[in-house]
Design a protein around this motif. Structure first.
Motif, PDB file in Angstrom:
ATOM      1  N   SER A  63       0.913  -1.197  -0.093  1.00  0.00           N
ATOM      2  CA  SER A  63       0.028  -0.013   0.048  1.00  0.00           C
ATOM      3  C   SER A  63       0.780   1.371   0.060  1.00  0.00           C
ATOM      4  CB  SER A  63      -0.767   0.041   1.331  1.00  0.00           C
ATOM      5  OG  SER A  63      -0.197   0.160   2.459  1.00  0.00           O
ATOM      6  N   ILE A  64       0.541   2.169  -0.558  1.00  0.00           N
ATOM      7  CA  ILE A  64       1.129   3.612  -0.700  1.00  0.00           C
ATOM      8  C   ILE A  64       1.797   4.089   0.702  1.00  0.00           C
ATOM      9  CG2 ILE A  64       1.044   5.896  -1.179  1.00  0.00           C
ATOM     10  CD1 ILE A  64       1.444   4.203  -3.557  1.00  0.00           C
ATOM     11  N   ASP A  65       0.897   3.842   1.588  1.00  0.00           N
ATOM     12  CA  ASP A  65       0.994   4.261   2.994  1.00  0.00           C
ATOM     13  C   ASP A  65       2.329   3.610   3.516  1.00  0.00           C
ATOM     14  OD1 ASP A  65      -0.964   2.588   3.103  1.00  0.00           O
ATOM     15  OD2 ASP A  65      -0.753   2.901   5.154  1.00  0.00           O
ATOM     16  N   GLN A  66       2.452   2.238   3.201  1.00  0.00           N
ATOM     17  CA  GLN A  66       3.387   1.760   3.897  1.00  0.00           C
ATOM     18  C   GLN A  66       4.589   1.563   2.995  1.00  0.00           C
ATOM     19  OE1 GLN A  66       3.108  -0.082   7.099  1.00  0.00           O
ATOM     20  NE2 GLN A  66       1.328   1.217   7.192  1.00  0.00           N
ATOM     21  N   MET A  67       4.915   2.161   1.845  1.00  0.00           N
ATOM     22  CA  MET A  67       5.730   2.097   1.024  1.00  0.00           C
ATOM     23  C   MET A  67       7.100   2.944   1.621  1.00  0.00           C
ATOM     24  SD  MET A  67       6.969   4.419  -1.821  1.00  0.00           S
ATOM     25  CE  MET A  67       7.835   3.928  -3.267  1.00  0.00           C
ATOM     26  N   THR A  68       8.250   2.378   1.136  1.00  0.00           N
ATOM     27  CA  THR A  68       9.378   3.229   1.720  1.00  0.00           C
ATOM     28  C   THR A  68      10.366   3.053   0.557  1.00  0.00           C
ATOM     29  OG1 THR A  68      10.507   1.231   2.761  1.00  0.00           O
ATOM     30  CG2 THR A  68       9.139   2.512   3.944  1.00  0.00           C
ATOM     31  N   ALA A  69      11.727   3.620   0.656  1.00  0.00           N
ATOM     32  CA  ALA A  69      12.651   3.436  -0.488  1.00  0.00           C
ATOM     33  C   ALA A  69      13.195   2.160  -0.494  1.00  0.00           C
ATOM     34  CB  ALA A  69      13.644   4.708  -0.231  1.00  0.00           C
ATOM     35  N   VAL A  70      12.748   1.160   0.273  1.00  0.00           N
ATOM     36  CA  VAL A  70      13.165  -0.131   0.232  1.00  0.00           C
ATOM     37  C   VAL A  70      12.974  -0.759  -1.138  1.00  0.00           C
ATOM     38  CG1 VAL A  70      13.011  -2.530   1.367  1.00  0.00           C
ATOM     39  CG2 VAL A  70      13.455  -0.491   2.726  1.00  0.00           C
ATOM     40  N   TRP A  71      11.834  -0.428  -1.725  1.00  0.00           N
ATOM     41  CA  TRP A  71      11.348  -0.738  -3.026  1.00  0.00           C
ATOM     42  C   TRP A  71      12.280  -0.635  -4.247  1.00  0.00           C
ATOM     43  CZ3 TRP A  71       5.588   0.842  -4.684  1.00  0.00           C
ATOM     44  CH2 TRP A  71       4.848   0.381  -3.982  1.00  0.00           C
ATOM     45  N   LEU A  72      13.337   0.269  -3.856  1.00  0.00           N
ATOM     46  CA  LEU A  72      14.367   0.454  -4.860  1.00  0.00           C
ATOM     47  C   LEU A  72      15.466  -0.610  -4.959  1.00  0.00           C
ATOM     48  CD1 LEU A  72      15.110   4.227  -3.848  1.00  0.00           C
ATOM     49  CD2 LEU A  72      14.459   3.423  -6.100  1.00  0.00           C
ATOM     50  N   LEU A  73      15.700  -1.454  -3.863  1.00  0.00           N
ATOM     51  CA  LEU A  73      16.757  -2.201  -3.725  1.00  0.00           C
ATOM     52  C   LEU A  73      16.812  -3.436  -5.149  1.00  0.00           C
ATOM     53  CD1 LEU A  73      16.807  -3.063   0.195  1.00  0.00           C
ATOM     54  CD2 LEU A  73      18.470  -1.628  -1.160  1.00  0.00           C
ATOM     55  N   PRO A  74      15.778  -4.004  -5.142  1.00  0.00           N
ATOM     56  CA  PRO A  74      15.822  -4.972  -6.317  1.00  0.00           C
ATOM     57  C   PRO A  74      16.311  -4.514  -7.541  1.00  0.00           C
ATOM     58  CG  PRO A  74      13.616  -4.721  -5.528  1.00  0.00           C
ATOM     59  CD  PRO A  74      14.385  -4.082  -4.560  1.00  0.00           C
ATOM     60  N   VAL A  75      15.611  -3.314  -7.944  1.00  0.00           N
ATOM     61  CA  VAL A  75      15.692  -2.587  -9.407  1.00  0.00           C
ATOM     62  C   VAL A  75      17.156  -2.130  -9.437  1.00  0.00           C
ATOM     63  CG1 VAL A  75      13.324  -2.625  -9.735  1.00  0.00           C
ATOM     64  CG2 VAL A  75      14.598  -0.544  -8.819  1.00  0.00           C
ATOM     65  N   VAL A  76      17.601  -1.531  -8.515  1.00  0.00           N
ATOM     66  CA  VAL A  76      18.940  -0.543  -8.684  1.00  0.00           C
ATOM     67  C   VAL A  76      20.160  -1.587  -8.643  1.00  0.00           C
ATOM     68  CG1 VAL A  76      20.662   0.923  -7.422  1.00  0.00           C
ATOM     69  CG2 VAL A  76      18.227   1.285  -7.083  1.00  0.00           C
ATOM     70  N   ALA A  77      20.035  -3.003  -8.495  1.00  0.00           N
ATOM     71  CA  ALA A  77      21.040  -4.124  -8.651  1.00  0.00           C
ATOM     72  C   ALA A  77      21.823  -3.981 -10.018  1.00  0.00           C
ATOM     73  CB  ALA A  77      20.701  -5.457  -8.201  1.00  0.00           C
ATOM     74  N   ALA A  78      20.883  -3.949 -10.892  1.00  0.00           N
ATOM     75  CA  ALA A  78      21.377  -3.884 -12.596  1.00  0.00           C
ATOM     76  C   ALA A  78      22.219  -2.664 -12.740  1.00  0.00           C
ATOM     77  CB  ALA A  78      20.158  -3.921 -13.289  1.00  0.00           C
ATOM     78  N   GLU A  79      21.934  -1.548 -12.034  1.00  0.00           N
ATOM     79  CA  GLU A  79      22.545  -0.115 -12.406  1.00  0.00           C
ATOM     80  C   GLU A  79      23.751  -0.353 -11.570  1.00  0.00           C
ATOM     81  OE1 GLU A  79      21.706   4.553 -11.318  1.00  0.00           O
ATOM     82  OE2 GLU A  79      20.143   3.187 -11.024  1.00  0.00           O
ATOM     83  N   VAL A  80      23.882  -1.012 -10.410  1.00  0.00           N
ATOM     84  CA  VAL A  80      25.328  -1.150  -9.921  1.00  0.00           C
ATOM     85  C   VAL A  80      26.293  -2.011 -10.747  1.00  0.00           C
ATOM     86  CG1 VAL A  80      26.636  -2.241  -7.940  1.00  0.00           C
ATOM     87  CG2 VAL A  80      24.406  -0.814  -7.654  1.00  0.00           C
ATOM     88  N   ALA A  81      25.806  -2.893 -11.498  1.00  0.00           N
ATOM     89  CA  ALA A  81      26.367  -3.860 -12.519  1.00  0.00           C
ATOM     90  C   ALA A  81      26.794  -3.049 -13.441  1.00  0.00           C
ATOM     91  CB  ALA A  81      25.712  -4.996 -12.771  1.00  0.00           C
TER      92      ALA A  81
END
Length: 383
Positions: free
Chosen positions: A160-178
């Motif tokens: 839910s939007i009210d429970q959302m945090t920046a932790v959502w970024l972790l799985p998608v940012v891995a490709a950028e680090v690679a």
């Protein structure tokens, strides 16, 4: 079976481990965030404008320690899947802990970069082949995290939007680090075609990650405007937004430096010059965007500090985003030869080192007492 979203009443975290196997039973991917923070500090220390033999030794020592840490964590997490399979698979239904799968390839990326920065001078060019093999493994894991975890979000987990945090970024940012790691790896390869393959793959990984990450940042801004700040236990997540911005800037700068020689060697000289220019402009632009997030994260953290921030493994979220932003700043300093970026980058690395010390000490204390070995996925299970 999905994990419960909240801990059942009456559950109390372990004040001490009742049995050594509890370490394995409660081990989660969150721990790999420690390898990200440790690895990025080693890389940042080695790239400060002012260097000494002692500083290089400290940086290399941190990297070697990080390698051991990564191997240990891999062993513990693999053991959990072997010994406690039914409990381990509950992570796929957990709306927060599953996001930390992305920390595994990102932690590995810091080790790959270290092989190129520390391993080549110490052990010779033979290390490059190992780094290349690990990089392709990292690419596969990053792509898998970037697609499969969002798929689970869409089909299995509850959000839910009210429970959302920046932790959502972790799985998608891995490709950028690679992608940024690919920028370091490409010039070390002997074959011109292999260099081109890694370079083009890295650009694809950058595009695979950054637009999705920026989409999440847009939702995050809306969430904070409508529902204010997350719970203080997620205080460090305010820094995670700096991760994809700093990594995006660093990736474009590194790829832009490689592009002219690699494209020219493959018969595309004009493309290389364009890529170099775009890389520099994109790096500067993203750095400016990152400055906004950095200042915002500082203000948010100061507000949290007034109320007190409970320690948890999420505190490692203070380190890696600041680290990649520091690396992007130092890369701008060396590319543009501007003292401003050298000073700012050095200050950021000093701040990173202080944060790393604080978080490391607290982590060792919490691990010794067993307080950090609590898996939310099985927290409500009867022991």
């Amino acid at each position: 079976m999905p994990c419960p979203r909240s801990v059942k009443p009456g559950f109390r975290p372990l004040s001490h481990l009742q049995h050594p196997h509890e370490v394995i039973r409660h081990f989660t991917p969150n721990w790999f965030a420690a390898t990200m923070g440790t690895g990025v500090l080693a890389l940042a220390l080695a790239q400060l404008p002012v260097q000494s033999a002692g500083l290089q030794a400290v940086a290399e020592g941190l990297w070697l320690f990080n390698v051991l840490l990564f191997v240990l964590f891999c062993g513990l997490y693999a053991a959990r899947w072997l010994l406690f399979f039914d409990e381990a698979r509950r992570i796929f239904g957990h709306s927060t802990v599953s996001m930390f799968f992305g920390t595994i390839p990102m932690g590995l990326a810091t080790i790959i970069n270290g092989f190129l920065l520390f391993g080549v001078p110490r052990w010779g060019a033979g290390v490059v082949h190992l780094a290349e093999v690990l990089w392709w493994l990292d690419v596969l894991m990053s792509v898998a995290c970037g697609v499969l975890i969002p798929y689970l979000m869409f089909t299995r987990q509850e959000h839910s939007i009210d429970q959302m945090t920046a932790v959502w970024l972790l799985p998608v940012v891995a490709a950028e680090v690679a992608a940024a790691s690919g920028g370091l790896l490409a010039p070390h390869l002997a074959d011109a075609h292999a260099q081109l393959v890694v370079l083009v793959t890295s650009y694809v990984l950058w595009a695979f990650s950054l637009p999705v990450a920026f989409s999440i940042l847009t939702i995050l801004l809306l969430r904070m405007a409508l529902h204010k700040l997350p719970h203080e236990s997620m205080a460090a997540s305010s820094w995670l937004a700096l991760g994809p911005i700093g990594t995006g800037a660093l990736g474009m700068l590194l790829l832009g430096v490689d592009a002219p020689a690699i494209f020219t060697a493959n018969g595309l000289p004009g493309i290389g010059e364009i890529a170099a220019g775009l890389g520099l402009v994109a790096g500067i632009t993203l750095w400016g965007f990152g400055l906004w997030w950095l200042l915002s994260a500082l203000l948010i953290t100061l507000r949290y500090l007034r109320e007190g921030i409970p320690f948890n493994l999420g505190w490692w979220g203070f380190t890696f985003p600041l680290g990649v932003y520091s690396l992007a700043t130092l890369k701008l300093a060396s590319t543009l030869d501007l003292r401003f970026f050298s000073v700012v980058g050095s200050v950021l690395v000093v701040a990173l080192a202080i944060l790393w010390l604080i978080v490391s000490i607290r982590t060792i204390q919490g691990a010794y007492r067993g307080e950090l070995f609590v898996s939310p996925c099985i927290a409500g299970l009867t022991k």
